[in-house]
Design an enzyme around this catalytic site. Structure first.
Site, mmCIF file in Angstrom:
data_model
loop_
_atom_site.group_PDB
_atom_site.id
_atom_site.type_symbol
_atom_site.label_atom_id
_atom_site.label_comp_id
_atom_site.label_asym_id
_atom_site.label_seq_id
_atom_site.Cartn_x
_atom_site.Cartn_y
_atom_site.Cartn_z
ATOM 1 C CB SER A 95 -0.906 0.012 1.242
ATOM 2 O OG SER A 95 -1.530 1.275 1.417
ATOM 3 C CE1 TYR A 98 -4.550 -2.208 4.768
ATOM 4 C CE2 TYR A 98 -3.617 -0.024 4.407
ATOM 5 C CZ TYR A 98 -4.159 -1.186 3.911
ATOM 6 O OH TYR A 98 -4.315 -1.350 2.554
#
Length: 288
Positions: free
Chosen positions: A180, A193
């Site tokens: 990401s 995350y």
């Protein structure tokens, strides 16, 4: 709020459960169902895509099928989305397999890989894509249960699936991991995350070095804000309405704008690449 971030990009909406459902999103994400034309670059090969029921996973599974691959998808419990993805793969004239499984369990990962190999006879491409996220305003609000759950889905499952797949991967096989943009830019509200995605970048680079002598290439993609079920099931409706507006392109990306990067990494077009990360992120420079 800046003028850039105040731009409305999507209809405000929210889903109460995670994982989210693609069938409930408006507008639906773009997933190559109609306009992508393959050229046989994965003809006769077999791919396993985790989190393949929706979003980036769905678009990737369909693109792989249009390139000639038989595709298995692993998903948690989104049965309707998985059915639609399976049907889209089969509509390409390829075999499809949809497996409901909790990939945070090592034995379940091993059973999933064995089922794919038992069904299709081989495994050529592993896409570790399944993930979850839970925003919190403070580190103090991240419980040990949330931390473990995030890493179990995002990182442990990647280790488990790769470990299970390795005995079946021959020279020329490819492993592709979904990281990401948050691994590079950070995120004040997605601390665990972001940390998990940073771990995936390091895992990709290290595994690539470990497997290069076996002829197995390992690469990753690090998408920016992409319109997937994870978004309405994570953020409040108002936040969804501005999702992606703070990128240079001032909009979120679509899954079918990420999947071509995975097709590239899955084919011989990327034969001189391993340990690398591609960045379909709407124009953010991350120097990664």
């Amino acid at each position: 709020m800046s003028a850039e971030s105040s731009k409305t990009t999507l209809p405000p909406q929210h889903q109460e459960r995670q994982p989210g459902r693609e069938s409930e999103m408006q507008p639906p994400p773009a997933s190559f169902a109609d306009h992508y034309v393959g050229s046989g670059r994965l003809q006769g090969q077999v791919a396993l895509v985790t989190g393949g029921d929706s979003g980036i996973g769905r678009a990737t599974a369909i693109a792989f099928a249009k390139e000639g691959a038989d595709v298995a998808i692993a998903y948690l419990e989104e049965c309707d989305d998985a059915r639609q993805t399976r049907q889209a793969i089969e509509a390409c004239g390829r075999r499809a397999l949809a497996i409901a499984v909790d990939l945070g369990d090592e034995a379940a990962c091993r059973q999933t890989v064995e089922r794919v190999v038992g069904e299709f006879g081989r495994l050529d491409v592993l896409v570790n894509n399944a993930a979850e996220q839970h925003p919190q305003d403070s580190l103090a609000d991240i419980s040990s249960a949330q931390l473990e759950r995030t890493f179990r889905t995002n990182v442990f499952a990647m280790f488990y699936c790769t470990k299970a797949a390795l005995p079946h991967l021959q020279a020329g096989a490819r492993i592709i991991n979904t990281a990401s943009v948050t691994a590079y830019l950070g995120s004040p509200h997605l601390l665990d995350y972001s940390a998990s995605k940073g771990a995936i970048v390091s895992f990709t680079r290290s595994l690539a070095l470990q497997l290069v002598d076996k002829g197995i290439r390992v690469n990753a993609v690090a998408p920016g804000p992409i319109w997937t079920p994870l978004i309405p099931s994570t953020f409040a409706a108002g936040e969804v309405g501005h999702f992606g507006a703070n990128t240079p392109m001032e909009r979120p990306g679509q899954p079918d704008e990420v999947a071509p990067a995975l097709v590239f990494l899955a084919t011989d077009a990327s034969s001189y690449m391993t340990g690398q990360v591609l960045h379909p992120n709407g124009g953010r420079i991350v120097n990664g």
